[in-house]
Design a protein around this motif. Sequence first.
Motif, PDB file in Angstrom:
ATOM      1  N   LEU A  88       0.853  -1.187   0.000  1.00  0.00           N
ATOM      2  CA  LEU A  88       0.000   0.000   0.000  1.00  0.00           C
ATOM      3  C   LEU A  88       0.889   1.237   0.000  1.00  0.00           C
ATOM      4  O   LEU A  88       1.877   1.303   0.735  1.00  0.00           O
ATOM      5  CB  LEU A  88      -0.911   0.023   1.235  1.00  0.00           C
ATOM      6  N   CYS A  89       0.533   2.213  -0.817  1.00  0.00           N
ATOM      7  CA  CYS A  89       1.306   3.453  -0.897  1.00  0.00           C
ATOM      8  C   CYS A  89       1.218   4.212   0.419  1.00  0.00           C
ATOM      9  O   CYS A  89       0.118   4.406   0.949  1.00  0.00           O
ATOM     10  CB  CYS A  89       0.775   4.298  -2.054  1.00  0.00           C
ATOM     11  N   ASP A  90       2.356   4.631   0.953  1.00  0.00           N
ATOM     12  CA  ASP A  90       2.384   5.403   2.201  1.00  0.00           C
ATOM     13  C   ASP A  90       1.706   6.761   2.048  1.00  0.00           C
ATOM     14  O   ASP A  90       1.229   7.327   3.026  1.00  0.00           O
ATOM     15  CB  ASP A  90       3.834   5.627   2.662  1.00  0.00           C
ATOM     16  N   GLU A  91       1.687   7.264   0.830  1.00  0.00           N
ATOM     17  CA  GLU A  91       1.154   8.604   0.590  1.00  0.00           C
ATOM     18  C   GLU A  91      -0.359   8.597   0.389  1.00  0.00           C
ATOM     19  O   GLU A  91      -1.089   9.283   1.083  1.00  0.00           O
ATOM     20  CB  GLU A  91       1.851   9.217  -0.636  1.00  0.00           C
ATOM     21  N   CYS A  92      -0.841   7.806  -0.586  1.00  0.00           N
ATOM     22  CA  CYS A  92      -2.267   7.860  -0.951  1.00  0.00           C
ATOM     23  C   CYS A  92      -3.058   6.630  -0.512  1.00  0.00           C
ATOM     24  O   CYS A  92      -4.282   6.641  -0.553  1.00  0.00           O
ATOM     25  CB  CYS A  92      -2.428   8.078  -2.455  1.00  0.00           C
ATOM     26  N   GLY A  93      -2.353   5.565  -0.096  1.00  0.00           N
ATOM     27  CA  GLY A  93      -3.036   4.372   0.399  1.00  0.00           C
ATOM     28  C   GLY A  93      -3.507   3.394  -0.668  1.00  0.00           C
ATOM     29  O   GLY A  93      -4.082   2.358  -0.337  1.00  0.00           O
ATOM     30  N   CYS A  94      -3.249   3.702  -1.950  1.00  0.00           N
ATOM     31  CA  CYS A  94      -3.682   2.778  -3.008  1.00  0.00           C
ATOM     32  C   CYS A  94      -2.760   1.560  -3.049  1.00  0.00           C
ATOM     33  O   CYS A  94      -1.672   1.567  -2.487  1.00  0.00           O
ATOM     34  CB  CYS A  94      -3.700   3.479  -4.364  1.00  0.00           C
ATOM     35  N   HIS A  95      -3.242   0.504  -3.702  1.00  0.00           N
ATOM     36  CA  HIS A  95      -2.420  -0.698  -3.880  1.00  0.00           C
ATOM     37  C   HIS A  95      -1.343  -0.411  -4.921  1.00  0.00           C
ATOM     38  O   HIS A  95      -1.632   0.100  -5.992  1.00  0.00           O
ATOM     39  CB  HIS A  95      -3.270  -1.882  -4.350  1.00  0.00           C
ATOM     40  N   ILE A  96      -0.101  -0.739  -4.583  1.00  0.00           N
ATOM     41  CA  ILE A  96       1.009  -0.601  -5.531  1.00  0.00           C
ATOM     42  C   ILE A  96       0.975  -1.839  -6.426  1.00  0.00           C
ATOM     43  O   ILE A  96       0.924  -2.964  -5.922  1.00  0.00           O
ATOM     44  CB  ILE A  96       2.362  -0.491  -4.789  1.00  0.00           C
ATOM     45  N   PRO A  97       1.015  -1.653  -7.745  1.00  0.00           N
ATOM     46  CA  PRO A  97       0.944  -2.807  -8.648  1.00  0.00           C
ATOM     47  C   PRO A  97       2.090  -3.800  -8.425  1.00  0.00           C
ATOM     48  O   PRO A  97       3.219  -3.419  -8.130  1.00  0.00           O
ATOM     49  CB  PRO A  97       1.044  -2.193 -10.049  1.00  0.00           C
ATOM     50  N   PHE A  98       1.757  -5.067  -8.579  1.00  0.00           N
ATOM     51  CA  PHE A  98       2.725  -6.152  -8.423  1.00  0.00           C
ATOM     52  C   PHE A  98       3.942  -5.928  -9.313  1.00  0.00           C
ATOM     53  O   PHE A  98       5.081  -6.152  -8.880  1.00  0.00           O
ATOM     54  CB  PHE A  98       2.043  -7.491  -8.752  1.00  0.00           C
ATOM     55  N   GLU A  99       3.732  -5.466 -10.547  1.00  0.00           N
ATOM     56  CA  GLU A  99       4.842  -5.250 -11.486  1.00  0.00           C
ATOM     57  C   GLU A  99       5.843  -4.255 -10.918  1.00  0.00           C
ATOM     58  O   GLU A  99       7.048  -4.423 -11.064  1.00  0.00           O
ATOM     59  CB  GLU A  99       4.319  -4.768 -12.845  1.00  0.00           C
ATOM     60  N   ARG A 100       5.351  -3.200 -10.288  1.00  0.00           N
ATOM     61  CA  ARG A 100       6.242  -2.201  -9.670  1.00  0.00           C
ATOM     62  C   ARG A 100       6.980  -2.813  -8.482  1.00  0.00           C
ATOM     63  O   ARG A 100       8.178  -2.598  -8.298  1.00  0.00           O
ATOM     64  CB  ARG A 100       5.452  -0.971  -9.229  1.00  0.00           C
ATOM     65  N   LEU A 101       6.278  -3.579  -7.689  1.00  0.00           N
ATOM     66  CA  LEU A 101       6.901  -4.197  -6.515  1.00  0.00           C
ATOM     67  C   LEU A 101       7.952  -5.229  -6.911  1.00  0.00           C
ATOM     68  O   LEU A 101       8.937  -5.399  -6.210  1.00  0.00           O
ATOM     69  CB  LEU A 101       5.829  -4.822  -5.616  1.00  0.00           C
ATOM     70  N   LYS A 102       7.749  -5.904  -8.034  1.00  0.00           N
ATOM     71  CA  LYS A 102       8.759  -6.867  -8.499  1.00  0.00           C
ATOM     72  C   LYS A 102      10.057  -6.145  -8.846  1.00  0.00           C
ATOM     73  O   LYS A 102      11.141  -6.657  -8.609  1.00  0.00           O
ATOM     74  CB  LYS A 102       8.252  -7.631  -9.730  1.00  0.00           C
ATOM     75  N   ILE A 103       9.953  -4.935  -9.399  1.00  0.00           N
ATOM     76  CA  ILE A 103      11.133  -4.153  -9.770  1.00  0.00           C
ATOM     77  C   ILE A 103      11.809  -3.581  -8.529  1.00  0.00           C
ATOM     78  O   ILE A 103      13.025  -3.605  -8.400  1.00  0.00           O
ATOM     79  CB  ILE A 103      10.747  -3.022 -10.742  1.00  0.00           C
ATOM     80  N   GLU A 104      10.999  -3.061  -7.614  1.00  0.00           N
ATOM     81  CA  GLU A 104      11.530  -2.472  -6.380  1.00  0.00           C
ATOM     82  C   GLU A 104      10.659  -2.919  -5.207  1.00  0.00           C
ATOM     83  O   GLU A 104       9.763  -2.190  -4.771  1.00  0.00           O
ATOM     84  CB  GLU A 104      11.565  -0.938  -6.484  1.00  0.00           C
TER      85      GLU A 104
END
Length: 125
Positions: A88-104
Amino acid sequence: MSQALTAAQLKELKELLLTRRKELQAEMEQNRANLAPAQITGSVSQDESARLKNQTREVDATLTHLDATDLARIDRALEAMEAGDYGLCDECGCHIPFERLKIEPMTQHCVACKSAWEQKQGIRG
């Protein structure tokens, strides 16, 4: 809108985090070993030798600090997994996409919030 992570995705991301954590710990260990005074041999003057040792120590100290920062981010991500609020984004609370999380996998922000922060800081990506 992004979805919550599946159990399989969480497992994959946890493995990425743990692998990166191990790599960072090994790098930090090597950097700390390099911080010890080293003998520089060859045909360099004592002044040049001292300068090279100091430069090496400064670089290793900086790298160790950067690794420690990344290690703290990894630990924070692993704690968030345990708490159930990883991804979950610390700023807006939305779900961070899996693809982004795989990269970082230790990121704490979605792309939109990270981009907005970078713009405020004057960072270009």
